[in-house]
Design a protein around this motif. Structure first.
Motif, PDB file in Angstrom:
ATOM      1  N   GLU A  94       0.828  -1.192  -0.064  1.00 12.73           N
ATOM      2  CA  GLU A  94      -0.091  -0.083   0.005  1.00 12.73           C
ATOM      3  C   GLU A  94       0.876   1.365   0.046  1.00 12.73           C
ATOM      4  O   GLU A  94       0.569   2.161  -0.379  1.00 12.73           O
ATOM      5  CB  GLU A  94      -0.892  -0.088   1.099  1.00 12.73           C
TER       6      GLU A  94
ATOM      7  N   SER B 202      -2.288   2.583  -7.130  1.00 11.10           N
ATOM      8  CA  SER B 202      -3.036   1.948  -6.287  1.00 11.10           C
ATOM      9  C   SER B 202      -3.906   0.894  -6.945  1.00 11.10           C
ATOM     10  O   SER B 202      -3.922   0.933  -8.108  1.00 11.10           O
ATOM     11  CB  SER B 202      -3.974   2.570  -5.325  1.00 11.10           C
ATOM     12  N   LEU B 203      -4.124  -0.343  -6.281  1.00  8.14           N
ATOM     13  CA  LEU B 203      -4.811  -1.350  -7.068  1.00  8.14           C
ATOM     14  C   LEU B 203      -6.043  -0.914  -7.507  1.00  8.14           C
ATOM     15  O   LEU B 203      -6.911  -0.096  -6.582  1.00  8.14           O
ATOM     16  CB  LEU B 203      -4.911  -2.748  -6.507  1.00  8.14           C
TER      17      LEU B 203
ATOM     18  N   GLU C 157      -8.093  -6.074  -6.882  1.00  6.90           N
ATOM     19  CA  GLU C 157      -8.359  -6.539  -5.505  1.00  6.90           C
ATOM     20  C   GLU C 157      -9.033  -7.492  -5.271  1.00  6.90           C
ATOM     21  O   GLU C 157      -8.855  -8.617  -4.528  1.00  6.90           O
ATOM     22  CB  GLU C 157      -8.718  -5.274  -4.292  1.00  6.90           C
TER      23      GLU C 157
ATOM     24  N   TYR D 273      -7.120 -11.042  -6.362  1.00  6.99           N
ATOM     25  CA  TYR D 273      -6.202 -11.603  -5.381  1.00  6.99           C
ATOM     26  C   TYR D 273      -7.313 -12.568  -4.500  1.00  6.99           C
ATOM     27  O   TYR D 273      -6.949 -13.756  -4.317  1.00  6.99           O
ATOM     28  CB  TYR D 273      -5.581 -10.729  -4.500  1.00  6.99           C
TER      29      TYR D 273
END
Length: 829
Positions: free
Chosen positions: A399, A405-406, A411, A414
């Motif tokens: 982070e 950022s994702l 997210e 994952y």
């Protein structure tokens, strides 16, 4: 009066509402792949107000005009419009479908194409704008890779295996969005590294600092951690040719740009603080390995500011529908331009109607640039290195250190992969696939295999049954213990291999190996060091064995990486030979009193290999070469046969030199050169000479002489040339039917010339015929070279290859074929 005041009041109110600003933000992506579309035009319908998407497809558009809809336009995609709500701030995402019909539109000009003067200036300024003009540069790289399955049809979903992962399949529809097509992710990785380049001498080095890997079937082993860095994702359009998926693509700003492309000057505008020309480009031949897309060229120094380039299904590629490369470049303090953000998407096609396709997405972000501060040459000695604790990091590390950022979708990826890994049927299927590809199946700290040692059937051993195993990285990060045991039901003898590999130093790669082996080999594979996991090893265990020897071998092998591109090995070997056929020789000047059948050797070998830009990756406790890029690989071996040491019966000196080169031939295709030679000083029996490898099978093998019989020729000195050429689609693309089939023409030429001293030939006592003449089991090459030429077609049904070979010399030898067809299966792009 009250009435008029009331009307005026409402007019003012409604006018104020009509003038209220509308702000729309969102993201534009491709519906097929989910890839962001940068540089797309966002327009409030009926106005000139709008915005342009950034590199990640994001936009924020504002207007003070009364509007009810917003649309997005980009070349090659269908324009899409969406209605607005009454709110002043809205989020609207777009997913665009490709418009195939508009991709190849070409504009005809009465005079000179207005894009041509711009292209000439680009070529004139290439040298100073190319990052390779810098004495050195370095930067921090953040690399993200995602691999997905796509085109998952309802028919595939109905399969029993797939139905067991319905929970995941239900969620991928939500990830795809309202207009996108669902994909099933199975791998995602992130890496932070430091990349270094030096111009003179030219060196590259990437040091992997941290990696995060989540995958189904792809482990977080050391190999994966290295190949997910930025080194293998570097594309420079200032090069004339770009190597992508092992193919050479012409750059739209290549020196010979007019041969491959048509251009249109579409617009001029400001991007950041640079005034740029927008130029669209298209390949002249849709099956050439060339791009189509858009590039933005700066007016000030005619540098590449941005580029969006694609290769579509019409190009002569296998298993790939589309390749897209997007780059955003920035000017360095020294003037040259370096990619600040790069994105590559490979959209793989379905092999058949009953299979899914795949998506590979690569993203690289660079920052903290340092230019013209080269480090000492020894700093670059390993092209890729990795911190030992690269996979260890605090919970909040990513982070805080990601360059971007994702997204919410990433997210979720994952979480989906973690779910898939827990489904038993998925794990079992992937283990089976890995067993087929690597030969080993993992069982905790032990790998069982390779399967090539499990079974054989030949005239000497009868049915041969075996089992093998080795330890893996889970057992030790330095030591590997392995081997196999096999037993023949006819000769009632056991054969085995046992070895210990120990990594002494990972940074300056050095290892030591100790092994002992007892085995039976045919004369033509006796000194070839055939890998266990290979076709030739498997084949050598079946059928009639040609002049077989039992042998026992003890070997110590030390390897060290000395310098960038320079590797040294030292090997000591003691070996005892026991012929399983009638074989005798006299080692001391033909004296019958010294006649031997069994014999021993002790030898030490020094091997030096130089490949200036050869790339290696470390696979747990092994190191693999990914080959050289531009420079040749040169290997020199010197072997000394030590007399009277550990029972050795012979003394000799053996020298070998090999030159290997992959050469790009621009539009003509790719050539592969392999030039080698060797000589032996001293008298040794023919099992220790250079026994040239023939091929009596119907299978094509590029390291054999394909119309030479097994053990047809033997030499104590030789020079050999192997030449292969792939024309890619150059020739057959000109023929309409061949163009549709995407067949490719290939050529071969193999030649070897050598000889044998009489003293070596006379060492052996040969059987005699009825007239008392010796029946020598081989021929020599002293009068003329052996030569064969071949031509063929590859890419038949995408995986088959057929080669026709003509033997040009020694046509009077018994039981030979002057012409032959060889077949092979190969997975090529």
């Amino acid at each position: 009066m009250k009435f008029y005041l009331t009307v005026a009041f409402f007019i003012v109110i409604f006018h104020g509402l009509a003038q209220r600003s509308v702000v729309v933000s969102g993201k534009v992506t491709e519906s097929e792949t989910g890839t962001p579309i940068p540089f797309a035009n966002i327009i409030f319908t009926g106005t000139t107000d709008g915005a342009i998407t950034d590199f990640d497809g994001n936009f924020v558009a504002r207007t003070d005009l009364p509007v009810d809809s917003i649309e997005v336009r980009y070349i090659g995609f269908v324009t899409r419009r969406k209605g607005l709500s009454g709110e002043s701030t809205q989020i609207i995402n777009f997913q665009l479908d490709e418009d195939v019909q508009t991709l190849a539109a070409v504009v005809l000009y009465a005079g000179e194409n207005p894009a041509f003067p711009i292209l000439r200036e680009v070529i004139k300024n290439k040298k100073k704008n190319d990052k390779r003009s810098l004495d050195a540069y370095e930067y921090e790289a953040y690399t993200k890779i995602e691999l997905d399955m796509d085109n998952i049809s309802d028919q595939i979903r109905r399969r029993k295996v797939i139905q067991k992962i319905t929970q995941v399949l239900d969620s991928i529809d939500q990830i795809a969005g309202e207009d996108g097509k669902p994909v099933l992710p199975f791998f995602i990785s992130e890496a932070i590294s430091r990349f270094y380049y030096r111009k003179n001498p030219t060196y590259r080095h990437e040091h992997i600092l941290k990696t995060k890997i989540t995958g189904v079937g792809l482990t977080d082993g050391t190999t994966t951690s290295q190949v997910i860095g930025s080194t293998l994702q570097e594309y420079n359009f200032y090069q004339n040719w770009l190597n992508i998926v092992s193919k050479e693509f012409a750059s739209p700003i290549a020196d010979s740009w007019k041969l491959y492309y048509d251009y249109d000057l579409m617009d001029s505008l400001y991007i950041d603080d640079d005034y740029v020309y927008r130029v669209d480009f298209y390949p002249k031949n849709d099956q050439d390995l060339a791009f189509q897309g858009t590039m933005w060229i700066t007016r000030e120094d005619y540098a590449l500011k941005r580029i969006d380039a694609s290769v579509t299904e019409s190009a002569n590629l296998n298993f790939i529908d589309k390749i897209k490369i997007q780059q955003d470049l920035r000017r360095t303090a020294a003037g040259a331009w370096i990619p600040e953000k790069s994105r590559v998407v490979v959209d793989g096609s379905e092999v058949s109607k009953n299979t899914a396709g795949f998506l590979a997405k690569f993203y690289v972000s660079a920052k903290d640039f340092v230019v013209n501060q080269p480090k000492s040459p020894d700093f670059y000695q390993n092209p890729v290195s990795m911190e030992m604790d690269a996979q260890e990091y605090p919970e909040n590390f990513w982070e805080e250190n990601r360059h971007d950022s994702l997204t919410a979708t990433e997210e979720n990826v994952y979480q989906m992969i973690d779910t898939l890994k827990k489904i038993p049927i998925v794990k079992t299927s992937l283990d089976a696939a890995k067993f087929g590809a690597t030969g080993y199946i993992k069982t905790g700290p032990i790998d069982i295999g390779p399967y090539t040692v499990f079974f054989g059937d030949n005239d000497m051993e009868g049915i041969r049954l075996g089992v093998g195993a080795r330890t893996n990285f889970q057992f030790s990060k330095k030591l590997t213990i392995g081997g196999f045991y096999a037993y023949g039901t006819k000769d009632n003898r056991g054969k085995y291999l046992s070895y210990f590999d120990f990594v002494l130093n990972r940074e300056k790669w050095s290892t030591i190996r100790i092994e002992r082996q007892k085995e039976i080999d045919q004369i033509w594979t006796l000194n070839q060091n055939v890998p266990l996991m290979s076709f030739f090893y498997s084949f050598s265990r079946f059928g009639v064995l040609t002049q077989p020897f039992m042998y026992t071998k003890n070997r110590i092998y030390y390897q060290k990486h000395l310098w960038t591109g320079l590797n040294q090995t030292i090997e000591f070997k003691q070996q005892s030979f026991h012929p399983r056929f009638d074989f005798q020789f006299t080692p001391e000047n033909g004296d019958p009193a010294t006649m031997l059948s069994d014999f021993d050797i002790s030898e030490i070998t020094f091997s030096t290999r130089w490949g200036k830009d050869e790339i290696f990756v470390i696979n747990d406790n092994e190191r693999w070469s990914l080959g050289t890029i531009r420079w040749p690989a040169i290997t020199f071996d010197y072997t000394y046969g030590i007399p009277n040491f550990l029972g050795s019966d012979l003394t000799y000196h053996r020298l070998k030199l090999r030159f290997e080169k992959r050469q790009k031939m621009a539009a003509l295709g790719i050539s592969y050169f392999d030039l080698s030679g060797g000589i032996i000083f001293g008298d040794v029996p023919y099992p220790l000479l250079f026994n040239h490898l023939g091929n009596e099978t119907p299978v094509y093998a590029n390291f054999t002489y394909n119309l030479m019989n097994y053990f047809e020729f033997s030499s104590d000195q030789y020079v050999a040339l192997r030449y292969r050429h792939s024309f890619e689609g150059l020739v057959l693309n000109k023929i309409p039917l061949m163009r549709k089939l995407k067949w490719r023409l290939v050529g071969n030429m193999n030649m070897v010339y050598g000889g044998m001293k009489d003293s070596n030939k006379d060492l052996t006592i040969y059987p005699q015929d009825q007239l008392g003449n010796p029946m020598i089991p081989f021929f020599t090459l002293s009068t003329k070279p052996y030569a064969e030429v071949g031509y063929g077609i590859e890419n038949i049904f995408k995986i088959f290859r057929v080669d026709a070979f003509h033997r040009l010399t020694y046509l009077n030898h018994p039981n030979i074929n002057n012409f032959g067809l060889k077949f092979s299966v190969q997975i090529i792009i």
